[in-house]
Enzyme design. Structure first.
Site, PDB file in Angstrom:
ATOM      1  N   ARG A 216      22.897 -25.086-114.589  1.00 46.28           N
ATOM      2  CA  ARG A 216      22.090 -26.293-114.383  1.00 46.28           C
ATOM      3  C   ARG A 216      20.696 -26.116-114.972  1.00 46.28           C
ATOM      4  O   ARG A 216      20.075 -27.095-115.378  1.00 46.28           O
ATOM      5  CB  ARG A 216      21.957 -26.599-112.882  1.00 46.28           C
TER       6      ARG A 216
ATOM      7  N   LYS B 113      13.339 -27.771-118.216  1.00 48.76           N
ATOM      8  CA  LYS B 113      14.236 -28.732-117.555  1.00 48.76           C
ATOM      9  C   LYS B 113      13.434 -29.750-116.753  1.00 48.76           C
ATOM     10  O   LYS B 113      13.667 -30.953-116.843  1.00 48.76           O
ATOM     11  CB  LYS B 113      15.186 -27.977-116.619  1.00 48.76           C
ATOM     12  N   ASN B 114      12.473 -29.255-115.972  1.00 48.83           N
ATOM     13  CA  ASN B 114      11.761 -30.158-115.063  1.00 48.83           C
ATOM     14  C   ASN B 114      10.784 -31.095-115.773  1.00 48.83           C
ATOM     15  O   ASN B 114      10.259 -32.015-115.158  1.00 48.83           O
ATOM     16  CB  ASN B 114      11.014 -29.355-113.984  1.00 48.83           C
TER      17      ASN B 114
ATOM     18  N   ARG C  14      14.593 -32.442 -97.864  1.00 51.99           N
ATOM     19  CA  ARG C  14      14.148 -33.184 -99.041  1.00 51.99           C
ATOM     20  C   ARG C  14      14.264 -34.708 -98.886  1.00 51.99           C
ATOM     21  O   ARG C  14      15.081 -35.354 -99.542  1.00 51.99           O
ATOM     22  CB  ARG C  14      14.905 -32.708-100.284  1.00 51.99           C
TER      23      ARG C  14
ATOM     24  N   CYS D 187      19.975 -29.457-105.035  1.00 49.74           N
ATOM     25  CA  CYS D 187      20.041 -28.123-104.421  1.00 49.74           C
ATOM     26  C   CYS D 187      19.897 -28.219-102.905  1.00 49.74           C
ATOM     27  O   CYS D 187      19.090 -28.997-102.403  1.00 49.74           O
ATOM     28  CB  CYS D 187      18.889 -27.259-104.936  1.00 49.74           C
TER      29      CYS D 187
ATOM     30  N   ASP E 266       9.688 -22.307-107.307  1.00 49.56           N
ATOM     31  CA  ASP E 266      10.861 -22.049-108.147  1.00 49.56           C
ATOM     32  C   ASP E 266      10.901 -20.616-108.678  1.00 49.56           C
ATOM     33  O   ASP E 266      11.857 -20.236-109.363  1.00 49.56           O
ATOM     34  CB  ASP E 266      10.897 -23.035-109.323  1.00 49.56           C
TER      35      ASP E 266
HETATM   36  C1  UD1 Z   1      10.378 -30.632-108.080  1.00 52.30           C
HETATM   37  C2  UD1 Z   1      11.156 -29.701-108.960  1.00 52.30           C
HETATM   38  C3  UD1 Z   1      11.649 -28.504-108.174  1.00 52.30           C
HETATM   39  C4  UD1 Z   1      10.468 -27.809-107.460  1.00 52.30           C
HETATM   40  C5  UD1 Z   1       9.662 -28.825-106.667  1.00 52.30           C
HETATM   41  C6  UD1 Z   1       8.392 -28.219-106.065  1.00 52.30           C
HETATM   42  C7  UD1 Z   1      12.156 -31.118-110.644  1.00 52.30           C
HETATM   43  C8  UD1 Z   1      13.394 -31.707-111.231  1.00 52.30           C
HETATM   44  N1  UD1 Z   1      12.288 -30.415-109.532  1.00 52.30           N
HETATM   45  O1  UD1 Z   1      11.263 -31.099-107.085  1.00 52.30           O
HETATM   46  O2  UD1 Z   1      12.293 -27.601-109.078  1.00 52.30           O
HETATM   47  O3  UD1 Z   1      10.979 -26.828-106.592  1.00 52.30           O
HETATM   48  O4  UD1 Z   1       9.267 -29.930-107.494  1.00 52.30           O
HETATM   49  O5  UD1 Z   1       7.600 -27.686-107.055  1.00 52.30           O
HETATM   50  O6  UD1 Z   1      11.085 -31.256-111.205  1.00 52.30           O
HETATM   51  N2  UD1 Z   1       9.002 -34.401 -99.812  1.00 52.30           N
HETATM   52  C9  UD1 Z   1       8.938 -35.246 -98.730  1.00 52.30           C
HETATM   53  N3  UD1 Z   1       9.151 -36.591 -98.939  1.00 52.30           N
HETATM   54  C10 UD1 Z   1       9.418 -37.098-100.171  1.00 52.30           C
HETATM   55  C11 UD1 Z   1       9.464 -36.224-101.287  1.00 52.30           C
HETATM   56  C12 UD1 Z   1       9.242 -34.860-101.069  1.00 52.30           C
HETATM   57  O7  UD1 Z   1       8.703 -34.815 -97.611  1.00 52.30           O
HETATM   58  O8  UD1 Z   1       9.603 -38.314-100.287  1.00 52.30           O
HETATM   59  C13 UD1 Z   1       8.771 -32.949 -99.596  1.00 52.30           C
HETATM   60  C14 UD1 Z   1       9.942 -32.074 -99.999  1.00 52.30           C
HETATM   61  O9  UD1 Z   1      10.943 -32.017 -98.992  1.00 52.30           O
HETATM   62  C15 UD1 Z   1       9.253 -30.742-100.214  1.00 52.30           C
HETATM   63  C16 UD1 Z   1       7.877 -31.153-100.768  1.00 52.30           C
HETATM   64  O10 UD1 Z   1       7.718 -32.530-100.438  1.00 52.30           O
HETATM   65  O11 UD1 Z   1       9.066 -30.085 -98.993  1.00 52.30           O
HETATM   66  C17 UD1 Z   1       7.729 -30.993-102.262  1.00 52.30           C
HETATM   67  O12 UD1 Z   1       8.820 -31.589-102.907  1.00 52.30           O
HETATM   68  P1  UD1 Z   1       8.699 -32.284-104.336  1.00 52.30           P
HETATM   69  O13 UD1 Z   1       7.454 -31.842-105.008  1.00 52.30           O
HETATM   70  O14 UD1 Z   1       8.942 -33.748-104.178  1.00 52.30           O
HETATM   71  O15 UD1 Z   1       9.949 -31.649-105.093  1.00 52.30           O
HETATM   72  P2  UD1 Z   1      10.867 -32.341-106.177  1.00 52.30           P
HETATM   73  O16 UD1 Z   1      10.078 -33.309-106.982  1.00 52.30           O
HETATM   74  O17 UD1 Z   1      12.129 -32.801-105.558  1.00 52.30           O
END
Ligand code: UD1
Length: 429
Positions: free
Chosen positions: A408, A22-23, A131, A126, A316
């Site tokens: 999902r 999915k990711n 986030r 989620c 995850d």
């Molecule tokens: C992706 C995955 C999710 C996984 C996560 C971490 C998908 C669709 N989802 O989510 O399943 O759990 O990676 O491996 O691929 N953060 C900030 N500012 C930002 C963006 C992120 O502070 O602008 C923080 C987030 O709150 C979190 C950390 O960075 O604490 C990592 O998040 P991130 O790697 O961005 O997760 P996703 O890409 O949303």
């Protein structure tokens, strides 16, 4: 609303086909916005999140068609989907669509790079912490975008094309790395991204973009260099196997005992997780075409883990590993370092008889000799599957409510487990 009923106690034996990730599929689908040509993706899983993203992309003008096996046919085999964004008809991603899935925010990168503007609602997804989107915004600003946030929307514009730049992520983010990659492909000049996410899904996106004509080097390392080009073409690309699904079923077998071939799985995509699972007392071997997981009797040993960006133990899989540790022969410590509020499954596991206490970002899990079935509630995607793992080993019947979370991210979960001997059924009201 569908529910899942599990009667625990059966071993798992047989073959579980591993679906496309999915990711990986989500950012690849979004990359179709970068070209007016057709992007063909093989091994796209049939999931609620994929369907939702198809609706979002449709709103921007992306047409799609499906070939290959359909959901009703062989279990677990994903589809080939063709995406064509001949014309971008709308550069706004509205709240009603984006609020259902955080990854849809990522359309901001290709829309901005291709059309010079994007208006994207702040995301939902989620409920696992705050986030924020600050990293996306500072990254795109470094490429010369002007960004304003107004009424819950991020307005980004770059009427005279994005410009290559050097950008150091202050924190590793998978999503922000995807977005920077997509935006920088069509920027003027060279972009260097430091402290980039190294996840296999980033590598998968980068090789697809290169097949479309992009010039990206270093994906899978912390430093990625992108030389901008003026346009991208179509391509044919395969979605990698789902490492989270692989780890989840490996833990299910570790929990129940038995012998299962995870067909199509690639061990190198989740080495840290497989190593932790092996230390619990499970035999894991790579075979041609997949990964075999075997536990014949013996106790589940307690193992401590801490989540970390790739190549560390994936966040995850944290909930699933906690479910496994509830039956360990001793106490384990599970530390979450990526998201600040990702322990919602603790309360639900406790309803099945687990003994877990929280100390800051660490869960202390005292293994018990028996779990007991109970009604429980799925709270998010990964938490809900941890309840399935616990239920497979619990005495008696467990009913899992709010199964839409599972749909999902897990393709035909109950079919895959039932074929290996689990007593699991979906109840549709
Ligand atoms: C992706 C995955 C999710 C996984 C996560 C971490 C998908 C669709 N989802 O989510 O399943 O759990 O990676 O491996 O691929 N953060 C900030 N500012 C930002 C963006 C992120 O502070 O602008 C923080 C987030 O709150 C979190 C950390 O960075 O604490 C990592 O998040 P991130 O790697 O961005 O997760 P996703 O890409 O949303």
């Amino acid at each position: 609303m569908d529910r899942i009923r599990v009667t625990g106690g059966n071993e798992l034996n047989g073959v579980i086909p591993i679906s496309g990730a999915k990711n990986a599929a989500l950012p690849l689908m979004i990359a179709s916005l970068l070209t007016d040509d057709t992007l063909t993706l093989e091994n796209v899983p049939h999931l609620a999140d994929v369907e939702q993203l198809i609706r979002i992309l449709g709103n921007h003008g992306v047409d799609y068609s499906v070939t290959g096996r359909r959901q009703q046919q062989d279990v677990g085999y994903s589809r080939t989907v063709h995406f064509t964004a001949r014309n971008i008809v709308d550069t706004t991603a509205p709240y009603e669509l984006v609020s259902k899935m955080r990854a849809s925010f990522w359309v901001i990168g290709p829309l901005l790079a291709r059309t010079g503007e994007a208006k994207v609602s702040l995301p939902g997804g989620c409920a696992i912490g705050t986030r924020p989107v600050d990293l996306f915004i500072s990254g795109l600003k470094a490429l010369g975008a002007e960004i304003e946030i107004e009424n819950g929307y991020v307005h980004a514009s770059a009427p005279n094309r994005l410009r290559g730049a050097r950008f150091i992520f202050p924190k590793v983010s998978v999503g922000a790395t995807h977005v920077m990659l997509m935006a920088a492909c069509l920027a003027d000049g060279e972009t260097v991204i430091e402290n980039a996410a190294m996840e296999p899904e980033v590598v998968n996106l980068s090789s697809c973009l290169n097949a479309m004509g992009a010039r990206i080097k270093g994906a899978g390392t912390p430093t990625i260099t992108i030389s901008g080009v003026t346009s991208l073409s179509g391509a044919r690309h395969r979605v990698i196997p789902d490492r989270i699904e692989t780890g989840t079923y490996a833990m299910a077998v570790a929990m129940t005992g038995g012998d299962v071939l995870l067909d199509g799985a690639k061990a190198k995509l989740l080495a840290a997780a497989l190593e932790a699972i092996a230390r619990t007392g499970v035999e894991i071997s790579e075979e041609s075409g997949g990964v075999r997981v075997r536990r014949n009797g013996g106790v589940i040993s307690p193992v401590d883990v801490a989540t970390a960006p790739f190549p560390g133990f994936p966040t995850d899989l944290q909930a699933q590993f906690m479910a496994l540790m509830t039956r360990a022969n001793g106490t384990s410590h599970i530390t979450e370092t990526i998201f600040e509020n990702r322990f919602m499954h603790v309360q639900e596991l406790a309803r099945l008889g687990a003994r877990i206490s929280l100390s800051g970002q660490t869960a202390i899990v005292e293994g018990v000799s028996e779990l007991e079935g109970a009604p429980v509630m799925a709270t998010d995607l990964r938490a809900s599957v941890s309840l399935v793992i616990a239920a497979l080993a619990a005495k008696g019947e467990t009913i899992i409510n709010r199964v839409y979370h599972l749909d999902r991210g897990f393709e035909r979960l109950e079919d895959k487990l039932a074929r290996c001997g689990a007593d699991i059924t979906r109840i549709s009201d």
